[in-house]
Design a protein around this motif. Structure first.
Motif, PDB file in Angstrom:
ATOM      1  N   THR A 186       0.834  -1.196   0.000  1.00  0.00           N
ATOM      2  CA  THR A 186       0.000   0.000   0.000  1.00  0.00           C
ATOM      3  C   THR A 186       0.872   1.250   0.000  1.00  0.00           C
ATOM      4  OG1 THR A 186      -0.143   0.217   2.418  1.00  0.00           O
ATOM      5  CG2 THR A 186      -1.728  -1.259   1.340  1.00  0.00           C
ATOM      6  N   PHE A 187       0.325   2.330  -0.559  1.00  0.00           N
ATOM      7  CA  PHE A 187       1.107   3.561  -0.640  1.00  0.00           C
ATOM      8  C   PHE A 187       1.415   4.129   0.732  1.00  0.00           C
ATOM      9  CE2 PHE A 187       1.478   8.198  -0.852  1.00  0.00           C
ATOM     10  CZ  PHE A 187       2.551   8.308  -1.727  1.00  0.00           C
ATOM     11  N   SER A 188       0.456   4.025   1.649  1.00  0.00           N
ATOM     12  CA  SER A 188       0.686   4.574   2.991  1.00  0.00           C
ATOM     13  C   SER A 188       1.818   3.838   3.697  1.00  0.00           C
ATOM     14  CB  SER A 188      -0.593   4.504   3.828  1.00  0.00           C
ATOM     15  OG  SER A 188      -1.020   3.165   3.990  1.00  0.00           O
ATOM     16  N   ASP A 189       1.848   2.501   3.566  1.00  0.00           N
ATOM     17  CA  ASP A 189       2.943   1.739   4.162  1.00  0.00           C
ATOM     18  C   ASP A 189       4.270   2.070   3.485  1.00  0.00           C
ATOM     19  OD1 ASP A 189       1.329   0.518   5.995  1.00  0.00           O
ATOM     20  OD2 ASP A 189       1.168  -1.379   4.911  1.00  0.00           O
ATOM     21  N   PHE A 190       4.223   2.250   2.160  1.00  0.00           N
ATOM     22  CA  PHE A 190       5.443   2.599   1.428  1.00  0.00           C
ATOM     23  C   PHE A 190       5.964   3.968   1.862  1.00  0.00           C
ATOM     24  CE2 PHE A 190       7.280   5.007  -2.136  1.00  0.00           C
ATOM     25  CZ  PHE A 190       8.420   4.250  -2.358  1.00  0.00           C
ATOM     26  N   ALA A 191       5.057   4.935   1.995  1.00  0.00           N
ATOM     27  CA  ALA A 191       5.466   6.277   2.406  1.00  0.00           C
ATOM     28  C   ALA A 191       6.065   6.250   3.808  1.00  0.00           C
ATOM     29  CB  ALA A 191       4.276   7.232   2.359  1.00  0.00           C
ATOM     30  N   THR A 192       5.426   5.471   4.699  1.00  0.00           N
ATOM     31  CA  THR A 192       5.952   5.352   6.061  1.00  0.00           C
ATOM     32  C   THR A 192       7.318   4.686   6.048  1.00  0.00           C
ATOM     33  OG1 THR A 192       3.717   5.190   6.956  1.00  0.00           O
ATOM     34  CG2 THR A 192       5.512   4.400   8.357  1.00  0.00           C
ATOM     35  N   TYR A 193       7.433   3.603   5.291  1.00  0.00           N
ATOM     36  CA  TYR A 193       8.686   2.851   5.169  1.00  0.00           C
ATOM     37  C   TYR A 193       9.814   3.750   4.664  1.00  0.00           C
ATOM     38  CZ  TYR A 193      11.744  -0.910   3.301  1.00  0.00           C
ATOM     39  OH  TYR A 193      12.784  -1.736   2.989  1.00  0.00           O
ATOM     40  N   THR A 194       9.529   4.551   3.635  1.00  0.00           N
ATOM     41  CA  THR A 194      10.549   5.409   3.033  1.00  0.00           C
ATOM     42  C   THR A 194      10.926   6.561   3.956  1.00  0.00           C
ATOM     43  OG1 THR A 194       9.686   4.877   0.824  1.00  0.00           O
ATOM     44  CG2 THR A 194      11.122   6.805   1.014  1.00  0.00           C
ATOM     45  N   ALA A 195       9.915   7.261   4.464  1.00  0.00           N
ATOM     46  CA  ALA A 195      10.192   8.435   5.297  1.00  0.00           C
ATOM     47  C   ALA A 195      10.919   8.055   6.580  1.00  0.00           C
ATOM     48  CB  ALA A 195       8.886   9.159   5.629  1.00  0.00           C
ATOM     49  N   LEU A 196      10.433   7.013   7.248  1.00  0.00           N
ATOM     50  CA  LEU A 196      11.071   6.616   8.496  1.00  0.00           C
ATOM     51  C   LEU A 196      12.474   6.082   8.262  1.00  0.00           C
ATOM     52  CD1 LEU A 196       8.095   4.976  10.440  1.00  0.00           C
ATOM     53  CD2 LEU A 196       9.195   7.173  10.884  1.00  0.00           C
ATOM     54  N   GLY A 197      12.663   5.369   7.135  1.00  0.00           N
ATOM     55  CA  GLY A 197      14.000   4.886   6.805  1.00  0.00           C
ATOM     56  C   GLY A 197      14.979   6.032   6.627  1.00  0.00           C
ATOM     57  N   TRP A 198      14.538   7.071   5.919  1.00  0.00           N
ATOM     58  CA  TRP A 198      15.409   8.227   5.698  1.00  0.00           C
ATOM     59  C   TRP A 198      15.699   8.955   7.005  1.00  0.00           C
ATOM     60  CZ3 TRP A 198      13.648  13.636   3.994  1.00  0.00           C
ATOM     61  CH2 TRP A 198      14.764  14.442   3.713  1.00  0.00           C
ATOM     62  N   PHE A 199      14.647   9.219   7.791  1.00  0.00           N
ATOM     63  CA  PHE A 199      14.847   9.922   9.060  1.00  0.00           C
ATOM     64  C   PHE A 199      15.731   9.115  10.008  1.00  0.00           C
ATOM     65  CE2 PHE A 199      10.522  12.057   8.313  1.00  0.00           C
ATOM     66  CZ  PHE A 199      11.128  13.130   7.684  1.00  0.00           C
ATOM     67  N   TYR A 200      15.473   7.808  10.056  1.00  0.00           N
ATOM     68  CA  TYR A 200      16.241   6.972  10.983  1.00  0.00           C
ATOM     69  C   TYR A 200      17.717   6.938  10.601  1.00  0.00           C
ATOM     70  CZ  TYR A 200      18.300   2.828  13.042  1.00  0.00           C
ATOM     71  OH  TYR A 200      19.153   1.965  13.683  1.00  0.00           O
ATOM     72  N   LYS A 201      18.000   6.660   9.331  1.00  0.00           N
ATOM     73  CA  LYS A 201      19.399   6.524   8.907  1.00  0.00           C
ATOM     74  C   LYS A 201      20.154   7.854   9.024  1.00  0.00           C
ATOM     75  CE  LYS A 201      18.029   4.393   5.100  1.00  0.00           C
ATOM     76  NZ  LYS A 201      18.003   3.691   3.791  1.00  0.00           N
ATOM     77  N   THR A 202      19.454   8.937   8.706  1.00  0.00           N
ATOM     78  CA  THR A 202      20.083  10.249   8.873  1.00  0.00           C
ATOM     79  C   THR A 202      20.307  10.548  10.354  1.00  0.00           C
ATOM     80  OG1 THR A 202      18.989  11.046   6.863  1.00  0.00           O
ATOM     81  CG2 THR A 202      19.872  12.712   8.356  1.00  0.00           C
ATOM     82  N   GLY A 203      19.312  10.207  11.184  1.00  0.00           N
ATOM     83  CA  GLY A 203      19.431  10.436  12.621  1.00  0.00           C
ATOM     84  C   GLY A 203      20.570   9.654  13.243  1.00  0.00           C
ATOM     85  N   VAL A 204      20.743   8.395  12.803  1.00  0.00           N
ATOM     86  CA  VAL A 204      21.834   7.577  13.336  1.00  0.00           C
ATOM     87  C   VAL A 204      23.182   8.226  13.025  1.00  0.00           C
ATOM     88  CG1 VAL A 204      23.070   5.390  13.065  1.00  0.00           C
ATOM     89  CG2 VAL A 204      20.602   5.386  13.348  1.00  0.00           C
ATOM     90  N   GLU A 205      23.324   8.727  11.809  1.00  0.00           N
ATOM     91  CA  GLU A 205      24.601   9.362  11.457  1.00  0.00           C
ATOM     92  C   GLU A 205      24.853  10.620  12.270  1.00  0.00           C
ATOM     93  OE1 GLU A 205      26.916   9.334   8.083  1.00  0.00           O
ATOM     94  OE2 GLU A 205      25.315   8.579   6.817  1.00  0.00           O
ATOM     95  N   VAL A 206      23.788  11.381  12.538  1.00  0.00           N
ATOM     96  CA  VAL A 206      23.950  12.576  13.364  1.00  0.00           C
ATOM     97  C   VAL A 206      24.376  12.179  14.774  1.00  0.00           C
ATOM     98  CG1 VAL A 206      22.766  14.540  14.415  1.00  0.00           C
ATOM     99  CG2 VAL A 206      22.347  13.973  12.009  1.00  0.00           C
ATOM    100  N   VAL A 207      23.743  11.150  15.317  1.00  0.00           N
ATOM    101  CA  VAL A 207      24.110  10.672  16.653  1.00  0.00           C
ATOM    102  C   VAL A 207      25.543  10.145  16.669  1.00  0.00           C
ATOM    103  CG1 VAL A 207      23.618   8.902  18.394  1.00  0.00           C
ATOM    104  CG2 VAL A 207      21.733  10.151  17.333  1.00  0.00           C
ATOM    105  N   MET A 208      25.953   9.550  15.543  1.00  0.00           N
ATOM    106  CA  MET A 208      27.295   8.972  15.449  1.00  0.00           C
ATOM    107  C   MET A 208      28.374  10.009  15.155  1.00  0.00           C
ATOM    108  SD  MET A 208      27.297   5.597  15.854  1.00  0.00           S
ATOM    109  CE  MET A 208      28.685   4.999  14.890  1.00  0.00           C
ATOM    110  N   LEU A 209      27.999  11.282  14.977  1.00  0.00           N
ATOM    111  CA  LEU A 209      28.974  12.305  14.612  1.00  0.00           C
ATOM    112  C   LEU A 209      30.202  12.345  15.529  1.00  0.00           C
ATOM    113  CD1 LEU A 209      26.995  15.464  13.399  1.00  0.00           C
ATOM    114  CD2 LEU A 209      28.604  14.060  12.103  1.00  0.00           C
ATOM    115  N   PRO A 210      30.032  12.282  16.857  1.00  0.00           N
ATOM    116  CA  PRO A 210      31.232  12.308  17.708  1.00  0.00           C
ATOM    117  C   PRO A 210      32.201  11.171  17.412  1.00  0.00           C
ATOM    118  CG  PRO A 210      29.271  12.734  19.019  1.00  0.00           C
ATOM    119  CD  PRO A 210      28.794  12.293  17.658  1.00  0.00           C
TER     120      PRO A 210
END
Length: 230
Positions: A186-210
């Protein structure tokens, strides 16, 4: 007469040559993380309303290593690592399919399950390699381009900016191909999957900055061929 180390790429100011012990170690870790993340990504995961796949565990770390490679060794050296990761993932997919078609021993009860996992893995390999090439190339290019303007200053801008752009490209390409393999229709699941994947992976890198900062500083300090870009 110059040695292979002396002529190893790149030799532009601000980057180290790839002839030392650190570059192959980083490339080996980088490639292993990509293969591991593609295997774990064959399982769709739902944590409350969050829909993702098992690749979320280690895949963001590939961008940490990619940032180190691009920052210390430059775009061409980072691209070499990306191509190697691409080739080794293709080899893994071929080895898995050969194993599927080998005759199963009488005592082996999991042939069907193994074939199902390899089938999903193959689709994820295609998705992963496409996203990987797009995302890591954008990431490495962005690190180097921003460094041309900021020199050795504002490392955080290079790391965050490259991650933001690279992870966006990677996630859009990967999720578009991989969604069907893990049961997202479904499109809603796809949108959630994509958006959360991007936010999560970007967030992990920000947390890993130190940690990324410390790894980059260590490699720069111990790389005899590294010359700061001033």
């Amino acid at each position: 007469m110059t040695s292979d180390v002396d002529t190893a790429l790149p030799d532009t100011p601000g980057f180290a040559r790839v002839g030392s012990v650190y570059y192959p170690v980083l490339v080996a870790v980088f490639t292993a993380l990509v293969i591991i993340s593609n295997v774990t990504a064959t399982k769709g995961v739902a944590i409350g309303p969050i829909i993702t796949d098992g690749g979320f565990i280690v895949f963001p770390l590939t961008y940490v290593i990619g940032d180190v490679l691009a920052e210390v060794y430059g775009f061409r050296a980072a691209r070499r690592a990306i191509v190697l990761g691409f080739v080794m993932n293709g080899l893994a997919a071929c080895a898995f399919w050969v194993t599927v078609y080998l005759p199963a021993a009488d005592f082996y009860p999991n042939q069907e399950h193994f074939a199902n996992v390899v089938g999903a893995y193959t689709q994820l390999i295609v998705a992963g390699l496409a996203g990987f090439i797009v995302g890591q190339t954008i990431n490495a290019w962005a690190v180097v381009k921003i460094k041309e303007h900021t020199k050795e200053k504002h490392l955080w801008a290079r790391l965050v900016g490259s991650t933001f752009a690279g992870q966006l490209g990677d996630t859009l390409v990967f999720c578009s191909i991989a969604a069907g393999a893990i049961g997202i229709h479904t499109f809603s699941d796809f949108a959630t999957y994509t958006a959360l994947g991007w936010f999560y992976k970007t967030g992990v890198e920000v947390v890993m900055l130190p940690i990324t900062y410390r790894v980059i500083a260590y490699v720069k300090h111990h790389e005899p061929t590294y010359t700061a870009l001033v």
